[in-house]
Design an enzyme around this catalytic site. Sequence first.
Site, PDB file in Angstrom:
ATOM      1  CG  ASN A   1      -1.866   1.124   1.294  1.00  0.00           C
ATOM      2  OD1 ASN A   1      -1.834   2.014   0.429  1.00  0.00           O
ATOM      3  ND2 ASN A   1      -2.723   1.128   2.288  1.00  0.00           N
ATOM      4  NE  ARG A  24      -6.321   1.418   0.060  1.00  0.00           N
ATOM      5  CZ  ARG A  24      -6.366   2.564   0.698  1.00  0.00           C
ATOM      6  NH1 ARG A  24      -5.274   3.060   1.236  1.00  0.00           N
ATOM      7  NH2 ARG A  24      -7.492   3.227   0.815  1.00  0.00           N
ATOM      8  CG  HIS A  62     -13.623   2.426   3.459  1.00  0.00           C
ATOM      9  ND1 HIS A  62     -14.435   3.301   4.162  1.00  0.00           N
ATOM     10  CD2 HIS A  62     -12.356   2.816   3.720  1.00  0.00           C
ATOM     11  CE1 HIS A  62     -13.695   4.175   4.805  1.00  0.00           C
ATOM     12  NE2 HIS A  62     -12.419   3.913   4.557  1.00  0.00           N
ATOM     13  N   GLY A  83     -13.730   3.567  10.796  1.00  0.00           N
ATOM     14  CA  GLY A  83     -12.351   3.738  11.259  1.00  0.00           C
ATOM     15  C   GLY A  83     -12.066   5.224  11.269  1.00  0.00           C
ATOM     16  NE  ARG A 107     -11.427  11.885   4.148  1.00  0.00           N
ATOM     17  CZ  ARG A 107     -11.123  10.593   4.156  1.00  0.00           C
ATOM     18  NH1 ARG A 107     -11.998   9.695   4.571  1.00  0.00           N
ATOM     19  NH2 ARG A 107      -9.954  10.184   3.709  1.00  0.00           N
ATOM     20  CD  GLU A 128     -12.084  -4.742  13.167  1.00  0.00           C
ATOM     21  OE1 GLU A 128     -11.110  -5.163  13.819  1.00  0.00           O
ATOM     22  OE2 GLU A 128     -12.027  -4.512  11.949  1.00  0.00           O
ATOM     23  CD  GLU A 134      -9.292  -2.046   4.097  1.00  0.00           C
ATOM     24  OE1 GLU A 134      -9.526  -1.181   3.260  1.00  0.00           O
ATOM     25  OE2 GLU A 134      -8.997  -1.784   5.284  1.00  0.00           O
TER      26      GLU A 134
HETATM   27  P1  AMP Z   1      -8.747   2.465  11.211  1.00  0.00           P
HETATM   28  O1  AMP Z   1      -8.839   3.652  10.308  1.00  0.00           O
HETATM   29  O2  AMP Z   1      -9.689   1.372  10.867  1.00  0.00           O
HETATM   30  O3  AMP Z   1      -7.340   1.990  11.444  1.00  0.00           O
HETATM   31  O4  AMP Z   1      -9.258   2.982  12.652  1.00  0.00           O
HETATM   32  C1  AMP Z   1      -8.481   3.853  13.422  1.00  0.00           C
HETATM   33  C2  AMP Z   1      -9.336   4.472  14.495  1.00  0.00           C
HETATM   34  O5  AMP Z   1      -9.939   3.452  15.296  1.00  0.00           O
HETATM   35  C3  AMP Z   1      -8.555   5.314  15.489  1.00  0.00           C
HETATM   36  O6  AMP Z   1      -8.396   6.625  15.035  1.00  0.00           O
HETATM   37  C4  AMP Z   1      -9.426   5.266  16.719  1.00  0.00           C
HETATM   38  O7  AMP Z   1     -10.317   6.351  16.676  1.00  0.00           O
HETATM   39  C5  AMP Z   1     -10.256   4.006  16.556  1.00  0.00           C
HETATM   40  N1  AMP Z   1      -9.996   3.023  17.627  1.00  0.00           N
HETATM   41  C6  AMP Z   1      -9.019   2.110  17.700  1.00  0.00           C
HETATM   42  N2  AMP Z   1      -9.119   1.389  18.853  1.00  0.00           N
HETATM   43  C7  AMP Z   1     -10.198   1.868  19.514  1.00  0.00           C
HETATM   44  C8  AMP Z   1     -10.856   1.560  20.752  1.00  0.00           C
HETATM   45  N3  AMP Z   1     -10.408   0.594  21.553  1.00  0.00           N
HETATM   46  N4  AMP Z   1     -11.941   2.283  21.081  1.00  0.00           N
HETATM   47  C9  AMP Z   1     -12.415   3.249  20.273  1.00  0.00           C
HETATM   48  N5  AMP Z   1     -11.851   3.582  19.107  1.00  0.00           N
HETATM   49  C10 AMP Z   1     -10.764   2.912  18.726  1.00  0.00           C
END
Ligand code: AMP
Length: 405
Positions: free
Chosen positions: A7, A91, A180, A210, A241, A334, A385
Amino acid sequence: MKVLVINAGSSSLKYQLYDMRDESVLASGRVERIGMDSSIVTHEPPGKPEVRSVSEILEHTTAVRRVIDMLVDPNVGVIANMNEIDAVGHRVVHGGEAFKQSVIVTPEVKLEIKKLFDLAPLHNPAHMMGILAVEANLPEVPQTVVFDTAFHQTMPRESYLYPIPMVLYRRHKVRRYGFHGTSHAYVSAQAASFLKQPLESLKLITCHIGNGASCTAIKDGKSFDTSMGMTPLEGLMMGTRSGDLDPAVVPFVMNKEDLSVSEVNSMLNKHSGLQAISGLSSDMREITEAIGEGDKNAKLAFDMYTYRVRKYIGAYAAAMNGVDTIVFTAGVGENSSVLRKAVCEGLTFLGLELDEERNNARSKEVRFITKDTSRVKVLVVPTNEELLIARDTYALVNEQSEASL
Ligand code: AMP
């Protein structure tokens, strides 16, 4: 077969090496600060300590060289030599209308990706640098490209067209593409296999929440609508955003604040969302912590964020004339039981009964968070992914070698 998944960003490059016999990850890592004199390579061989090296890496060809050096290193490497890399999967964010599925890289494919630079100026040129860098280092190795937009190419016209003059679609391909896609495709397939039902028989709403966030309505096994648009700015409120807003806000603010096009773009993409409303952070963990300490702005940001997820779920249930299963995935989806609870609590009208204990349980496995009696099921499905990119690459390269026999 060993597949290297890449990526490539403009100043970073993430990698994972898969052994496709058992889909295990042999090593993963990243190169950061490409183009600067103190670039960092972080290499993570499973079960061994992480290795970091700092050096000057001025462009992507050197970055890929360093990745290969790490992978074949006698001490921290995981393969004997670079001939063990059988294929490389990239990607690519934007495949426009040209790419409805993953493909093997050919000169024609590279030309098409270049034509799409205008639609994804921050991403596609960087991906192309990654492709060329691999070509320079591993000229004999087949490469594939897996697009974030491809899964959504099944959207009907009523979902993907904007109600603006059609000439803009014809001339400049202004339409909704969605993003996504790799994640929505992966988690929907995982959900169907967990439910032991054919994907084609389900009405699914997948919520990839995310740092970037999007919801997708999946009907007959295909993307029917998705919340991101021509760019990833449309749809849900996100970390930084804005998501949906009245388009008239843009010229109004530009005029009042004397902002340029790039300034307003930056405001909406990098300085809005959770960050702007909380005045604190774009990270849901910090927002949740601050709410616990009584921070009212953090609470408002959280309420706006969850309200919008709920609105999209309601809209997609209507768009598909029903929903069987809702899926939460990605960093927030998640991991944040509070977010899931806040979204699901307003959806009891659908016959959704959240099971608090299941929702609060921590697990890396696919699982239900609704009660057994719930009419609409809710699942948490960890996304992957990179694995989907590796699988597509494996399938395409096998297909090609069988065809050439
Ligand atoms: P991603 O873009 O899928 O990698 O998600 C990243 C985001 O997931 C981070 O900026 C956090 O806001 C959120 N995140 C990760 N772990 C947790 C958690 N245990 N509780 C709440 N938000 C989380």
